[in-house]
Scaffold this motif. Structure first.
Motif, mmCIF file in Angstrom:
data_model
loop_
_atom_site.group_PDB
_atom_site.id
_atom_site.type_symbol
_atom_site.label_atom_id
_atom_site.label_comp_id
_atom_site.label_asym_id
_atom_site.label_seq_id
_atom_site.Cartn_x
_atom_site.Cartn_y
_atom_site.Cartn_z
ATOM 1 N N ALA A 155 0.596 -1.254 -0.079
ATOM 2 C CA ALA A 155 0.184 0.125 0.159
ATOM 3 C C ALA A 155 0.642 1.220 -0.024
ATOM 4 C CB ALA A 155 -0.863 0.173 1.267
ATOM 5 N N VAL A 156 1.854 1.225 0.703
ATOM 6 C CA VAL A 156 2.849 2.419 0.792
ATOM 7 C C VAL A 156 3.340 2.557 -0.597
ATOM 8 C CG1 VAL A 156 4.921 3.515 1.869
ATOM 9 C CG2 VAL A 156 3.192 2.344 3.366
ATOM 10 N N MET A 157 4.257 1.600 -1.186
ATOM 11 C CA MET A 157 4.514 1.631 -2.539
ATOM 12 C C MET A 157 3.541 1.928 -3.494
ATOM 13 S SD MET A 157 7.804 0.581 -2.448
ATOM 14 C CE MET A 157 8.077 1.910 -0.751
ATOM 15 N N PHE A 158 2.427 1.667 -3.609
ATOM 16 C CA PHE A 158 1.637 1.877 -4.446
ATOM 17 C C PHE A 158 1.243 3.434 -4.475
ATOM 18 C CE2 PHE A 158 -0.844 -2.279 -5.107
ATOM 19 C CZ PHE A 158 0.261 -2.735 -5.934
ATOM 20 N N THR A 159 1.052 3.899 -3.047
ATOM 21 C CA THR A 159 0.865 5.284 -2.766
ATOM 22 C C THR A 159 1.908 6.226 -3.495
ATOM 23 O OG1 THR A 159 -0.458 4.878 -0.711
ATOM 24 C CG2 THR A 159 0.307 7.203 -1.164
ATOM 25 N N LEU A 160 3.423 5.792 -3.122
ATOM 26 C CA LEU A 160 4.398 6.436 -3.560
ATOM 27 C C LEU A 160 4.502 6.495 -5.187
ATOM 28 C CD1 LEU A 160 7.372 5.070 -1.229
ATOM 29 C CD2 LEU A 160 5.871 7.292 -0.959
#
Length: 291
Positions: free
Chosen positions: A120-125
């Motif tokens: 989720a963090v990577m997708f947001t970045l």
């Protein structure tokens, strides 16, 4: 404006002194913790486990994070019951598998939660959250929350599992943290759970695949995997010969679990001891009158 400058005159030197105090405290604290862990590992692990359990609770109550508090209470209640069962003497035959099943379940949940949070963090970045019309701050909060839940309970679970594994193995008698075991291990007995490895159809026992270590001692496959991965042991439960985890987990899909366990060990210092060190630095600055 002049009064503000007069009030803050000399703070540059104070800030430099505060940075030096922070660096010196971090270095000294790290050296002391390493020496403590090497000389008295049991007391170090117990104090670290207590801090891992209590420190987040303080911030949770202070910041009113009720969702985390509810999950923490549920985890603590079940874990307290399992730990109580693991420390009883004599040990009930079904207790070792109950303990490993519970902590293995928490391990898998924390592993999956951490992976989802990281994704989720990577997708947001990379901005992929916009495809689902999710605000960046909401997506990042969701990812960081899941990542924290996974890592925190993963660390806590492994520490409790290690403590329970020591108690149970010492009670069974085929393992001693220091010195020789109190019982001689037969080829037909699993040293982790104390049950027969091979049983006849008419006998009561555990029918399961077995695993032979390089030292030629045989165990239930579930037991030795729980001992090594969940209980954080990398030695044979009987003779203490080092276990080759790469050989045990020949399947490439299982090897990330070993890396995940090492990551949790690294993060333990940040969660348990970093707040204590920062609080110590703040106390030194207050005593010296540094702002």
């Amino acid at each position: 404006h002049a009064r503000m400058h007069a009030k803050h005159r000399g703070h540059e030197a104070m800030h430099a002194e505060m940075v030096l105090i922070l660096i010196a405290t971090l270095v000294v604290a790290q050296l002391l913790l390493v020496q403590w862990k090497q000389r008295h590992p049991r007391s170090y692990n117990m104090v670290t486990l207590f801090q891992m359990w209590v420190v987040p609770l303080y911030f949770t109550v202070k910041l009113h994070w009720w969702r985390f508090l509810v999950i923490w209470i549920l985890f603590s209640a079940v874990t307290a019951f399992v730990t109580f069962r693991a420390t009883r003497k004599p040990l009930v035959q079904t207790t070792p598998r109950l303990v490993y099943k519970w902590f293995l379940l928490i391990y898998k949940i924390s592993y999956a939660t951490g992976i989802v949070g990281y994704m989720a963090v990577m997708f947001t970045l990379f901005g992929l959250n916009l495809l689902f019309k999710i605000k960046p701050e909401d997506a990042m909060d969701f990812g960081i929350s899941l990542l924290f839940y996974g890592l925190y309970y993963g660390v806590l679970e492994r520490d409790f599992a290690e403590m329970c594994a020591d108690y149970m193995a010492s009670t069974i008698g085929f393992y001693s943290e220091s010195g020789m075991p109190t019982k001689h291990l037969s080829d037909s007995v699993c040293a982790v759970c104390g049950q027969q490895i091979f049983v006849d159809v008419s006998e009561e026992g555990i029918i399961e695949n077995t695993y032979r270590l390089s030292c030629n001692h045989v165990f239930h496959e579930f037991c030795i995997r729980g001992w090594c991965i969940v209980g954080k042991k990398q030695t044979c439960p009987y003779c203490k010969e080092k276990v080759d985890l790469k050989r045990m987990f020949s399947n490439p899909w299982e090897r990330p679990h070993v890396m995940y366990g090492q990551l949790l060990d690294w993060l333990r210092y940040l969660v348990a001891w970093q707040p204590v060190i920062i609080g110590l630095v703040q106390g030194i600055n207050y005593i010296l009158g540094l702002e």
